[in-house]
Enzyme design. Structure first.
Site, PDB file in Angstrom:
ATOM      1  N   ASP A   1      -1.043  -2.593 -29.192  1.00 52.69           N
ATOM      2  CA  ASP A   1       0.251  -2.751 -29.853  1.00 52.69           C
ATOM      3  C   ASP A   1       0.619  -1.418 -30.491  1.00 52.69           C
ATOM      4  O   ASP A   1      -0.096  -0.928 -31.373  1.00 52.69           O
ATOM      5  CB  ASP A   1       0.139  -3.874 -30.899  1.00 52.69           C
TER       6      ASP A   1
ATOM      7  N   ASP B   1       8.562  -1.020 -31.171  1.00 57.88           N
ATOM      8  CA  ASP B   1       7.339  -1.811 -31.333  1.00 57.88           C
ATOM      9  C   ASP B   1       7.132  -2.529 -30.008  1.00 57.88           C
ATOM     10  O   ASP B   1       7.999  -3.309 -29.603  1.00 57.88           O
ATOM     11  CB  ASP B   1       7.590  -2.793 -32.501  1.00 57.88           C
TER      12      ASP B   1
ATOM     13  N   HIS C   1      10.304 -10.304 -35.134  1.00 62.15           N
ATOM     14  CA  HIS C   1      10.864  -9.908 -36.427  1.00 62.15           C
ATOM     15  C   HIS C   1      12.032  -8.957 -36.248  1.00 62.15           C
ATOM     16  O   HIS C   1      12.120  -8.259 -35.235  1.00 62.15           O
ATOM     17  CB  HIS C   1       9.767  -9.208 -37.251  1.00 62.15           C
TER      18      HIS C   1
ATOM     19  N   HIS D   1       9.192  -4.859 -40.399  1.00 64.07           N
ATOM     20  CA  HIS D   1       9.298  -6.324 -40.432  1.00 64.07           C
ATOM     21  C   HIS D   1      10.429  -6.736 -41.357  1.00 64.07           C
ATOM     22  O   HIS D   1      10.198  -7.128 -42.495  1.00 64.07           O
ATOM     23  CB  HIS D   1       7.970  -6.962 -40.868  1.00 64.07           C
TER      24      HIS D   1
ATOM     25  N   GLU E   1       7.582 -11.162 -29.799  1.00 60.57           N
ATOM     26  CA  GLU E   1       6.172 -11.005 -29.440  1.00 60.57           C
ATOM     27  C   GLU E   1       5.429 -12.324 -29.312  1.00 60.57           C
ATOM     28  O   GLU E   1       4.776 -12.767 -30.248  1.00 60.57           O
ATOM     29  CB  GLU E   1       5.458 -10.065 -30.403  1.00 60.57           C
TER      30      GLU E   1
ATOM     31  N   GLU F   1       5.037  -7.795 -25.997  1.00 67.93           N
ATOM     32  CA  GLU F   1       6.099  -7.504 -26.971  1.00 67.93           C
ATOM     33  C   GLU F   1       7.051  -6.428 -26.471  1.00 67.93           C
ATOM     34  O   GLU F   1       6.634  -5.468 -25.830  1.00 67.93           O
ATOM     35  CB  GLU F   1       5.470  -7.034 -28.294  1.00 67.93           C
TER      36      GLU F   1
HETATM   37 MN    MN Z   1       3.799  -4.857 -32.299  1.00 68.05          MN
HETATM   38 MN    MN Z   2       6.001  -6.553 -33.820  1.00 69.45          MN
END
Ligand code: MN
Ligand code: MN
Length: 290
Positions: A85, A96, A158, A166, A191, A275
């Site tokens: 990630d 992200d 998010h 976030h 995600e 994600e």
């Molecule tokens: Mn992530």
């Molecule tokens: Mn994330």
């Protein structure tokens, strides 16, 4: 959305995607997590960005939030289910993204890995301005359940804002009944996580990832000056000061810094994740990390 802001989000997405693909190519039997994380972060910096957060390398029953520490000897083994990630930032505009690989490609967990990719694609297909969070979650749940796995219910996507990884909107991995709508010009990460067992993670030990706590930020403080308000690694603090452990302990004691615990299920569980970062614009849906 402002064109300059949009351009920076796109650039961050492109860089985040490149870093993720590079990371996936480095995960192999016997490779050290520390070396993989540092190499990925170096690639981001060498290309003019900064990491959005420390590279997470979470294995098997760990879902998220493990980043290696300085001196970490932990290695990947054949058969490990590894969630990579990563994200990149350009002027505070973040990406992200994540993928899951099975070390050594034995293929035992191909379906588990494939189902989160499919769930992510299904979720992205639902997107339009003012769609509710629960509808996106329902699409994710449908795909994961149809493969015989459990969506992880206490993890989810998010909102993303500048220097804020976030931000307020939460995108569940199942239909949680939340009717909150995604407004136009919102950047979100979606995600899906799938579990072979329970679908509910708990807090494990600290994963060497920290963040400045919202209410007590001092703008002249060294961590803020280096990392602003995005998560940072213990490794990165070690790079800027010799007594990093003591400094972090002190900052946690005064509640100016908090540490993310590793999020995990019991040891026999296996978890996969996929994600992307997406811009939900009034007239367009753009996956920045695709
Ligand atoms: Mn992530
Ligand atoms: Mn994330």
């Amino acid at each position: 959305m402002d064109q300059d802001v949009k351009r920076k989000y796109l650039e961050a997405g492109k860089l985040g995607k490149m870093a993720l693909e590079y990371g996936a190519s480095l995960v192999s039997p016997g490779a050290k997590l520390f070396d993989v994380a540092e190499s990925i972060e170096k690639l981001i910096r060498d290309n003019g960005g900064k990491p959005s957060f420390p590279v997470n390398l979470s294995i098997n029953n760990e879902a998220a939030h493990y980043s290696p520490f300085r001196g970490d000897q932990k290695k990947f083994s054949t058969g490990d289910v590894v969630k990579i990630d990563v994200g990149a930032q350009v002027d505070g505009y973040l990406s992200d993204n994540a993928t899951t690989v099975e070390v050594g490609e034995g293929g035992k967990y191909s379906d588990l890995i494939q189902c989160t990719r499919e769930a992510l694609n299904a979720a992205i297909r639902t997107l339009r301005p003012m769609i509710s969070a629960r509808q996106v979650g329902s699409a994710i749940e449908g795909v994961i359940s149809s493969h015989g796995f459990k969506p992880v219910r206490n993890l989810g996507g998010h909102g993303i804002r500048r220097y804020d990884l976030h931000s307020e909107i939460f995108i569940p991995n199942y239909d949680d009944g939340n009717a909150t709508q995604i407004k136009p010009d919102t950047v979100i990460a979606i995600e899906p996580f799938a579990s072979t067992t329970i679908g509910m993670v708990h807090n494990g030990p600290g994963g060497n990832i920290y963040i400045l706590s919202g209410t007590k930020i001092r703008k002249d403080e060294i961590l803020y000056q280096n990392f602003n308000t995005v998560p940072f690694a213990e490794r990165w603090v070690a790079d800027i000061m010799p007594d990093y452990k003591e400094y972090l302990r002190k900052m946690m004691g005064s509640k100016e810094v908090s540490q993310f615990p590793v999020l995990k299920e019991h040891s026999t569980s296996r978890i996969s994740q996929a994600e992307h970062t997406i811009m939900v614009l009034s007239d367009e849906i753009i996956v920045t990390t695709k």
